[in-house]
Design an enzyme around this catalytic site. Structure first.
Site: not given
Length: 244
Positions: A30, A187, A191, A214
């Site tokens: 973030h 979001h 990321d 991720h």
């Protein structure tokens, strides 16, 4: 602890970087998203713990802090990673790719069986203002049973509806609801932007993510670094690229 693609050691709940001495910092994405989209090329981040503060679960508090601190121009041109050939990493039905483009673009697709999420897509040309307007305030999210399990094994102890959107079945539990109807996919795009900045420079190219997270983002970073002919490091004209 260098914020580089090779320094990423874990990607289960967020992006974790670690140095040769075994010192690690978790949940960097973030802040990294805020840094790259506000044009911060050169920064030292000091912590007194092993994890970046989660704040409200978005990049917005970091954007606000950077705005208050201010930025100072350096006597150097900003460097970019220009994507010359498509690079992708595929794992089952999940995909992350970087494609040539004249600007930085981000596209993402997610699909969840929960009616609270369903299928969502976003496709944006991304610069500082677009990040501020479209992505910065979009919060991380998770399902209640996942949060309860993580707490049972000693993780996510600070997780709450103050720093995440929490879903139970087809319901959003946060009393205030969503900040945007498609906050979830936005979001995930946020990321990805943060995960890509471990490359060390902003990207001239298009990122596409389908059901990615991720782990896939970092696999894509490593695939790009392992394919030097697919990209080049370049600077733009001074009026377009003043480093800060």
């Amino acid at each position: 602890v260098p914020a580089t693609g090779e320094a990423v050691t874990k990607t289960q709940l967020g992006t974790v970087i670690e140095n040769a001495a075994g010192v690690s910092v978790s949940t960097i994405e973030h802040l990294m998203a805020a840094l790259v989209m506000l044009g911060i090329d050169n920064a030292v981040v000091e912590l007194d713990g092993p994890e970046m503060p989660i704040m409200d679960g978005s990049s917005l508090p970091f954007v606000q802090i950077l705005d208050r601190a201010g930025r100072r121009q350096q006597d150097a041109l900003r460097g970019y990673i220009e994507i010359l050939e498509p690079i992708e990493f595929v794992e089952g039905d999940k995909r992350a790719a970087l494609l040539p483009a004249d600007q930085f673009e981000v596209a993402f697709e997610i699909r969840f069986p929960s009616a609270a999420i369903g299928r969502q897509t976003v496709d944006l040309v991304m610069d500082e203002q677009a990040f501020r307007d479209e992505l910065a305030n979009c919060r991380t999210f998770g399902f209640l049973h996942e949060v309860e399990y993580l707490r049972s094994i000693g993780l996510a102890r600070g997780g709450s509806m103050e720093n995440a959107v929490v879903i139970e079945g087809d319901r959003i539990l946060n009393p205030e609801g969503l900040r945007r109807p498609d906050e979830f996919v936005r979001h995930k795009a946020l990321d990805a932007i943060g995960d890509l900045y471990v490359l060390g420079a902003p990207i001239l190219g298009r990122f596409e993510g389908v059901l990615a997270g991720h782990s896939l983002n970092n696999q894509l970073v490593r695939a790009l670094l392992a394919t030097p002919h697919a990209w080049r490091y370049r600077t733009l004209a001074p009026e377009l690229a003043q480093a800060v």
